[in-house]
Write an enzyme that holds these catalytic residues in place. Structure first.
Site, mmCIF file in Angstrom:
data_model
loop_
_atom_site.group_PDB
_atom_site.id
_atom_site.type_symbol
_atom_site.label_atom_id
_atom_site.label_comp_id
_atom_site.label_asym_id
_atom_site.label_seq_id
_atom_site.Cartn_x
_atom_site.Cartn_y
_atom_site.Cartn_z
ATOM 1 N N ARG A 26 38.479 51.556 27.926
ATOM 2 C CA ARG A 26 39.296 51.602 26.859
ATOM 3 C C ARG A 26 38.710 52.851 26.194
ATOM 4 O O ARG A 26 39.439 53.882 25.621
ATOM 5 C CB ARG A 26 39.941 50.605 26.566
ATOM 6 N N ASP A 316 36.448 35.240 32.230
ATOM 7 C CA ASP A 316 35.060 36.106 32.108
ATOM 8 C C ASP A 316 33.512 35.348 32.471
ATOM 9 O O ASP A 316 32.850 35.886 32.847
ATOM 10 C CB ASP A 316 34.730 37.439 31.976
#
Length: 433
Positions: A26, A316
């Site tokens: 990002r 995750d």
């Protein structure tokens, strides 16, 4: 490349894990669209994030680095990207591809996003559908898999979208598309997911409205402004030395400078509920993100039913959590984790296969796993080319009487370059073969 891991008793020391992969992606994207030069350190120089940087270089963005984790990006503004000479190859970066699909849907040029064999099998329907609702013109292969072909449109339009499944990647994709959309783009989540995109948009000066599981931005008003910040250590990478220390017979590990964003700390809450001795030290801020040092000690674990509200906050980390569950007394039940089916591998199937190969009783569910704590044995596990599966099962040798071999581990470099060196420094007997 395979891993061969011999039994070991003690895991101890201090370490610093690589920068957060989600934030690194990002950071490059928003810095490229900003006005002026952005600088950040702690950037993860892994294959996935380097693919994202290469994509923006191909679209005319000057990026200096990474050099020892430091990166400088000369932003070109919201409408300054240039058509690339060819397709943008995202390698194995599912996050990179899904977020770029949103960011590029509103550009004035067409582009094709490709990936490696693994990424080319991953479903993209979850972003294709809502992007088309916004007016995007994009196509994919049969089954909505990459390559993704995006064609220019006159104008995207804002939508109010309720996520059918909690997914930070889909949310972020739509927010980035919303920068180029007419009107307001809102995303409502069924459960909290990582909020790095919202935090980073605000850090770059774009107004973001957040309230009770709903986030909105308004497109076409203003610009992103260059900034400077530090990227914290990735808690998804910290999961592996953390779990190693918990399940080892002896030891204590201090993991320094880890991002402890409350939308990412599900693994800490889950392991604590199982009886893990985990303490956060020296809490502080790094830009828009909270950071702390994590101290973890060898612990006796018990099986639990993982609270559903924690599942999206640890999505995750479940390969590592599953190895911890195999070392716990009693049964651990994981449900509400259907998202694991569409990661770098079908992680539910990959976890179950690996645990079974090493002697652990496990049952697969459509959206999770039921794991009976037991005794690992030595053996060989197929990682299915999934970096987190490979690293998770490298820890099993800490509780096995014979060596464990994990096949196809080359993709560990996508998120954790230097993994074997760091873990050897803590006492894991791991070799690359």
């Amino acid at each position: 490349m395979d891993y061969r891991v011999a039994p070991a008793v003690r895991i101890a020391g201090r370490c610093r894990v690589p920068g957060d992969k989600s934030i690194s992606h990002r950071a490059v994207m928003l810095a490229a669209l900003a006005q002026g030069e952005s600088r950040f350190d702690g950037f993860l120089a892994g294959a996935d994030t380097l693919a994202t940087a290469a994509a923006f270089r191909a679209m005319g963005v000057a990026i200096d680095g990474p050099q020892d984790g430091s990166v400088r990006v000369q932003g070109v503004g919201l409408h300054g990207l240039q058509p690339p000479a060819g397709a943008l190859d995202m390698g194995n970066a599912g996050t990179g591809m899904r977020l770029l699909a949103g960011l590029l849907a509103g550009q004035r040029f067409g582009v094709t996003l490709t990936g490696d064999e693994s990424l080319s099998r991953r479903p993209m329907a979850r972003v294709i559908g809502p992007l088309r609702q916004m007016g995007a013109d994009l196509a994919a292969e049969e089954g909505d898999t990459p390559p993704l072909v995006l064609r220019p449109v006159a104008q995207l339009r804002g939508i109010d979208y309720a996520l059918p499944m909690a997914s930070a990647q889909v949310k972020s994709c739509l927010l980035l598309a919303g920068l180029y959309a007419q009107g307001q783009t809102c995303v409502t989540e069924p459960a909290p997911t990582r909020d790095h995109t919202e935090r980073m948009l605000a850090a770059f000066g774009w107004p973001v409205t957040r309230q009770r599981g709903r986030v909105c931005i308004t497109g076409g008003r203003g610009s992103l402004q260059a900034t400077q910040f530090s990227i914290p250590g990735d808690i998804s990478s910290a999961a592996f030395p953390l779990v190693a220390a918990v399940i080892a017979a002896q030891g204590e590990v201090l993991i320094e400078g880890v991002g402890v964003n409350p939308t990412r700390t599900g693994i800490l809450d889950i392991l604590r509920a199982m009886g893990a001795d985990i303490t956060l030290l020296n809490p502080r801020d790094a830009g828009a993100e909270p950071v702390a040092d994590i101290r973890v000690r060898a612990s006796r674990l018990r099986g639990i039913a993982v609270p559903p509200e924690l599942v999206p906050l640890a999505i995750d980390e479940f390969p590592a959590i599953a190895v911890a569950a195999a070392c716990a007394q009693g049964q651990t039940l994981i449900t509400g984790a259907a998202e694991l089916r569409v990661k770098e591998s079908d992680r539910i199937a990959a976890i179950a296969s690996g645990l079974g190969m090493l002697g652990i009783t496990v049952e697969t569910l459509p959206d999770g796993l039921r794991i009976e704590g037991g005794q690992f044995r030595g053996g060989t596990v197929d990682s299915h080319g999934d970096h987190r599966i490979a690293m998770a099962f490298s820890l099993a040798a800490l509780r096995a009487p014979e060596p464990v071999r994990i096949r196809d581990c080359v993709n560990v470099g996508t998120s954790f370059p230097g993994y074997t060196v760091l873990m050897r420094g803590l006492g894991l007997e791991i070799e690359e073969a």
